[in-house]
Write a protein that holds these residues in place. Sequence first.
Motif, PDB file in Angstrom:
ATOM      1  N   ILE A 233      43.635  53.739  33.973  1.00  0.00           N
ATOM      2  CA  ILE A 233      43.825  53.347  35.374  1.00  0.00           C
ATOM      3  C   ILE A 233      42.667  52.443  35.810  1.00  0.00           C
ATOM      4  O   ILE A 233      42.880  51.386  36.410  1.00  0.00           O
ATOM      5  CB  ILE A 233      43.922  54.603  36.269  1.00  0.00           C
ATOM      6  CG1 ILE A 233      45.171  55.395  35.882  1.00  0.00           C
ATOM      7  CG2 ILE A 233      43.945  54.214  37.736  1.00  0.00           C
ATOM      8  CD1 ILE A 233      45.343  56.703  36.598  1.00  0.00           C
ATOM      9  N   ALA A 234      41.445  52.854  35.465  1.00  0.00           N
ATOM     10  CA  ALA A 234      40.278  52.067  35.878  1.00  0.00           C
ATOM     11  C   ALA A 234      40.352  50.651  35.296  1.00  0.00           C
ATOM     12  O   ALA A 234      40.081  49.663  35.992  1.00  0.00           O
ATOM     13  CB  ALA A 234      38.999  52.762  35.423  1.00  0.00           C
ATOM     14  N   MET A 235      40.759  50.542  34.037  1.00  0.00           N
ATOM     15  CA  MET A 235      40.830  49.223  33.414  1.00  0.00           C
ATOM     16  C   MET A 235      41.885  48.349  34.081  1.00  0.00           C
ATOM     17  O   MET A 235      41.672  47.156  34.305  1.00  0.00           O
ATOM     18  CB  MET A 235      41.153  49.354  31.928  1.00  0.00           C
ATOM     19  CG  MET A 235      39.904  49.493  31.066  1.00  0.00           C
ATOM     20  SD  MET A 235      40.300  50.147  29.446  1.00  0.00           S
ATOM     21  CE  MET A 235      41.408  48.908  28.837  1.00  0.00           C
ATOM     22  N   ALA A 236      43.019  48.971  34.423  1.00  0.00           N
ATOM     23  CA  ALA A 236      44.084  48.212  35.076  1.00  0.00           C
ATOM     24  C   ALA A 236      43.606  47.689  36.419  1.00  0.00           C
ATOM     25  O   ALA A 236      43.874  46.536  36.793  1.00  0.00           O
ATOM     26  CB  ALA A 236      45.320  49.087  35.245  1.00  0.00           C
ATOM     27  N   VAL A 237      42.845  48.523  37.156  1.00  0.00           N
ATOM     28  CA  VAL A 237      42.368  48.109  38.471  1.00  0.00           C
ATOM     29  C   VAL A 237      41.370  46.957  38.341  1.00  0.00           C
ATOM     30  O   VAL A 237      41.446  45.957  39.069  1.00  0.00           O
ATOM     31  CB  VAL A 237      41.739  49.310  39.218  1.00  0.00           C
ATOM     32  CG1 VAL A 237      41.097  48.855  40.519  1.00  0.00           C
ATOM     33  CG2 VAL A 237      42.805  50.365  39.490  1.00  0.00           C
ATOM     34  N   THR A 238      40.446  47.066  37.382  1.00  0.00           N
ATOM     35  CA  THR A 238      39.456  45.998  37.188  1.00  0.00           C
ATOM     36  C   THR A 238      40.141  44.675  36.876  1.00  0.00           C
ATOM     37  O   THR A 238      39.813  43.636  37.457  1.00  0.00           O
ATOM     38  CB  THR A 238      38.512  46.339  36.010  1.00  0.00           C
ATOM     39  OG1 THR A 238      38.174  47.714  36.116  1.00  0.00           O
ATOM     40  CG2 THR A 238      37.278  45.488  36.019  1.00  0.00           C
ATOM     41  N   ALA A 239      41.121  44.730  35.966  1.00  0.00           N
ATOM     42  CA  ALA A 239      41.816  43.498  35.583  1.00  0.00           C
ATOM     43  C   ALA A 239      42.543  42.902  36.785  1.00  0.00           C
ATOM     44  O   ALA A 239      42.493  41.690  37.021  1.00  0.00           O
ATOM     45  CB  ALA A 239      42.814  43.788  34.466  1.00  0.00           C
ATOM     46  N   TRP A 240      43.172  43.760  37.544  1.00  0.00           N
ATOM     47  CA  TRP A 240      43.919  43.312  38.729  1.00  0.00           C
ATOM     48  C   TRP A 240      42.988  42.596  39.699  1.00  0.00           C
ATOM     49  O   TRP A 240      43.309  41.541  40.226  1.00  0.00           O
ATOM     50  CB  TRP A 240      44.562  44.546  39.355  1.00  0.00           C
ATOM     51  CG  TRP A 240      44.854  44.467  40.820  1.00  0.00           C
ATOM     52  CD1 TRP A 240      44.024  44.852  41.847  1.00  0.00           C
ATOM     53  CD2 TRP A 240      46.049  43.983  41.438  1.00  0.00           C
ATOM     54  NE1 TRP A 240      44.636  44.650  43.050  1.00  0.00           N
ATOM     55  CE2 TRP A 240      45.887  44.110  42.836  1.00  0.00           C
ATOM     56  CE3 TRP A 240      47.246  43.451  40.959  1.00  0.00           C
ATOM     57  CZ2 TRP A 240      46.858  43.732  43.752  1.00  0.00           C
ATOM     58  CZ3 TRP A 240      48.217  43.076  41.868  1.00  0.00           C
ATOM     59  CH2 TRP A 240      48.034  43.211  43.245  1.00  0.00           C
ATOM     60  N   GLU A 241      41.811  43.195  39.924  1.00  0.00           N
ATOM     61  CA  GLU A 241      40.907  42.632  40.934  1.00  0.00           C
ATOM     62  C   GLU A 241      40.371  41.264  40.540  1.00  0.00           C
ATOM     63  O   GLU A 241      40.077  40.438  41.405  1.00  0.00           O
ATOM     64  CB  GLU A 241      39.764  43.615  41.204  1.00  0.00           C
ATOM     65  CG  GLU A 241      40.226  44.752  42.108  1.00  0.00           C
ATOM     66  CD  GLU A 241      39.230  45.895  42.177  1.00  0.00           C
ATOM     67  OE1 GLU A 241      38.278  45.886  41.362  1.00  0.00           O
ATOM     68  OE2 GLU A 241      39.425  46.777  43.030  1.00  0.00           O
ATOM     69  N   LYS A 242      40.220  41.019  39.254  1.00  0.00           N
ATOM     70  CA  LYS A 242      39.711  39.719  38.817  1.00  0.00           C
ATOM     71  C   LYS A 242      40.648  38.596  39.233  1.00  0.00           C
ATOM     72  O   LYS A 242      40.225  37.479  39.503  1.00  0.00           O
ATOM     73  CB  LYS A 242      39.554  39.698  37.295  1.00  0.00           C
ATOM     74  CG  LYS A 242      38.237  40.257  36.843  1.00  0.00           C
ATOM     75  CD  LYS A 242      37.882  39.710  35.468  1.00  0.00           C
ATOM     76  CE  LYS A 242      36.692  40.458  34.887  1.00  0.00           C
ATOM     77  NZ  LYS A 242      36.962  40.930  33.539  1.00  0.00           N
ATOM     78  N   GLY A 243      41.932  38.889  39.248  1.00  0.00           N
ATOM     79  CA  GLY A 243      42.920  37.938  39.763  1.00  0.00           C
ATOM     80  C   GLY A 243      42.970  36.638  39.003  1.00  0.00           C
ATOM     81  O   GLY A 243      42.754  36.581  37.788  1.00  0.00           O
TER      82      GLY A 243
END
Lengths: 908, 174
Positions: A233-243
């Motif tokens: 979950i944490a990795m998915a959120v980080t990737a998402w935020e980079k945009g």
Amino acid sequence: MRLFVSEGVPGCLPVLAAAGRARGRAEVLISTVGPEDCVVPFLTRPKVPVLQLDSGNYLFSTSAICRYFFLLSGWEQDDLTNQWLEWEATELQPALSAALYYLVVQGKKGEDVLGSVRRALTHIDHSLSRQNCPFLAGETESLADIVLWGALYPLLQDPAYLPEELSALHSWFQTLSTQEPCQRAAETVLKQQGVLALRPYLQKQPQPSPTEGRAVTNEPEEEELATLSEEEIAMAVTAWEKGLESLPPLRPQQNPVLPVAGERNVLITSALPYVNNVPHLGNIIGCVLSADVFARYSRLRQWNTLYLCGTDEYGTATETKALEEGLTPQEICDKYHIIHADIYRWFNISFDIFGRTTTPQQTKITQDIFQQLLKRGFVWQDTVEQLRCEHCARFLADRFVEGMCPFCGYEEARGDQCDKCGKLINAVELKKPQCKVCRSCPVVQSTQHLFLDLPKLEKRLEEWLGRTLPGSDWTPNAQFITRSWLRDGLKPRCITRDLKWGTPVPLEGFEDKVFYVWFDATIGYLSITANYTDQWERWWKNPEQVDLYQFMAKDNVPFHSLVFPCSALGAEDNYTLVSHLIATEYLNYEDGKFSKSRGVGVFGDMAQDTGIPADIWRFYLLYIRPEGQDSAFSWTDLLLKNNSELLNNLGNFINRAGMFVSKFFGGYVPEMVLTPDDQRLLAHVTLELQHYHQLLEKVRIRDALRSILTISRHGNQYIQVNEPWKRIKGSEADRQRAGTVTGLAVNIAALLSVMLQPYMPTVSATIQAQLQLPPPACSILLTNFLCTLPAGHQIGTVSPLFQKLENDQIESLRQRFGGGQLEETFDLKAKTSLKPAVVETVTTARPQQIQALMDEVTKQGNFVRELKAQKADKNEVAAEVAKLLDLKKQLAVAEGKPPEAPKGKKKK
Amino acid sequence: MAAAAELSLLEKSLGLSKGNKYSAQGERQIPVLQTNNGPSLTGLTTIAAHLVKQANKEYLLGSTAEEKAIVQQWLEYRVTQVDGHSSKNDIRTLLKDLNSYLEDKVYLTGYNFTLADILLYYGLHRFIVDLTVQEKEKYLNVSRWFCHIQHYPGIRQHLSSVVFIKNRLYTNSH
């Protein structure tokens, strides 16, 4: 206690292998009885093996006997073993019995046998490789291993039925088979006769029902949500935020596209369609469309991609067609090449080149390869007995002669191949030959021909296959067909024909002959590339840097896996050979085959006149792509899939997401504050996206399409649960929540538009225009789900993507394209039947009722999802689910083909 | 009866509090249980045996090696024979065999009530309900066993009670 066994009864294998476990704890007397002996007094049907216990009780189940021996040795029962044994009894046994029956009793071979067990074998292989243990229930051999080994041994002891790609299954099976108790059991039961020892036993078994184990189902399995770890979950959120920042720069368009050292260079070919036929839907999905999806995907990955195809124009087929239509072969080719090109353009096939084989380059390259082969001694001359039509004063090449197939007796076999059994034929072997032009009976005369010495090249070919196959993505059918050809041994093949329409043979004495198409058609890929760029050798003589993917239907496999590689290896010119050979099975039309002559089926040029957009055709054909097994085109199913998957699922979600942005937020993407629930959703979408990539990298095109639909289902559910349309009218916090939900949903829609691009390019572009997706995000697909529509991004005008297909529209199309065989037979049946009323109710169940039921199912499905999402009382949910299942059942019955249909056909 | 519903019945009869979630897999709707600690379990009898252990009633799986093997044999019989066939003929053979087996037995293992009795009862219920009085009399031992199990505390629950007539009506048919 006494163990009753019998030779040639498969259940005796595991029992004998396990009997040793009881040694020291009990005395086991072994009695051999006949397979038909009734040992157990209370059972009506004969049953062997049987264990009679000292208490007088009987164990008549193979697994229970093995279990008992293991229990005696002090082993404890566990869940995992129970699960394997239950699976063995309920899933594996029915599939295996069918396979053994086909093999031993009906004498079938190859995929006809393997097809029914492939799924079960794959299941075992996956379980073994996933858990990373050598045995089914852990580090040591146990009950489950013995029971499954015993069940599988009769089939798998023949290496032809132990697929090599299932490497975990392979090594598990080998380990067990070499153990002493197993070896002795095999010896006792099979008597060194292999699977044939089971013949007397199997002949007494009922014939397996045809659907067993190989039911063609287009329905997705019930989806289960995977469990996610905190890290994921944490990795998915980080990737998402980079945009958008994480997107690499777009690769500039090259012309011509050429391989680049150090990059992934993907060369994609689709089998060259014969110019003289209009392709039908089966031809389209079999090669050009499948290859197109992969080419588009490859470009989305920013791989250096060249996709080529063209019409195969030489050969007797063209010459006969020219005679029929009163044109010259060249005129025929010109006419049909345009028809082909138009059809593929309409289907939005993204060829870099769509060429043809009748070019000077083709002559040059074919003659060059021939000269190399000649120089190295791989070609020799021989005198051949050939059919000659005295009336037409010419030698009759393959398709100029027709007759009865010497193998299967099919009446209309062609001179080179039988359409019914698929075997290659030597024209002189045809029974009752006829000249196709004048219908007179030809005579046999001798003439000179050239032969390619395939036996001499066989060793090189096997070396090359040995290097290429492991770890490659060749489809199982392609591997199987290739292996079975090699097993039978390659034979020299004639490469010249008595025709005018072909590549001239550059050799004295052969002025009247040309190369046989199967020698030079595959060289077409090279010449088509050469017409595209003079640097064609950078693609075709560059095996180190180029990954060659070749797409075709299964009947084309030998030419690509054996004949062309042999020519190329023999020419010793460092040609690029196929790395991944992707072959489809066949697509049927409704209940039968496509047939141009009978006017049955949809052909490429007619698809445009149906009023159904190209993308819908693409979607449905890819949804039913005959991947792994034959599948069938059905009008009713097309309507269902359009209305349920596209309209209600995908279209509905994307449209709602966009509409909320326009309606509630003035067209600007709102601020998103992710809650833990939102983060989970991000991770689920990411997981599904990664699954999509894994599947497409393995060219599992049909399965990857399911991932897209799954994400959109997640999206629908997410909107349904969070109800942004209500929250937007609520408190400040509610409005913020509505913003987050809308923002996340519209970003999922943006992701879906890119994932959809290989499948439905026009729809994809429409969504991207509606959402005003920034250009780099449209053309690149990473393995992570990014926020590509950040807060404040302005979207365009949103409008519906799909149209509902109506029943009467589909009914009239069905009639127009001759799918009416079923109805026809029904009418016949109704007239002759004593109870026409019964038949009536079955047929009229069709259009309106199906649609009504479908709507009901959708409605009830949404209701259940809502209840689940609200964590409603379990009983209430269960009751509603029961209703849903019942509705689904009714729908299945309404859609199902009435059971009398096959009988009706016989009367025709 | 759907497998999930049957497993819920079993949970209740074992005195387990509800809390297990079942999903269904494939066209045969095979039940799947997502356990809290470990991988999911698939299959009716596999999950049933797991529930028995969860309820600390291992004796229902049999006490001796022989009993354990017999219980599993009848559980397998339940999912392959009882669930596998639906033609009238198959069912008649099945009842005939079972009737002959139960001639000298109170329960499937002999003298002890086990999980095999519970699941075979659940599985046969839909067939026994439809039997005629004459057929029930013909399969007398099955009827006796079935009637006994349906009165076993907590087993039947909401399933309909099947009526068996104590007096023989068709004396010559047996």
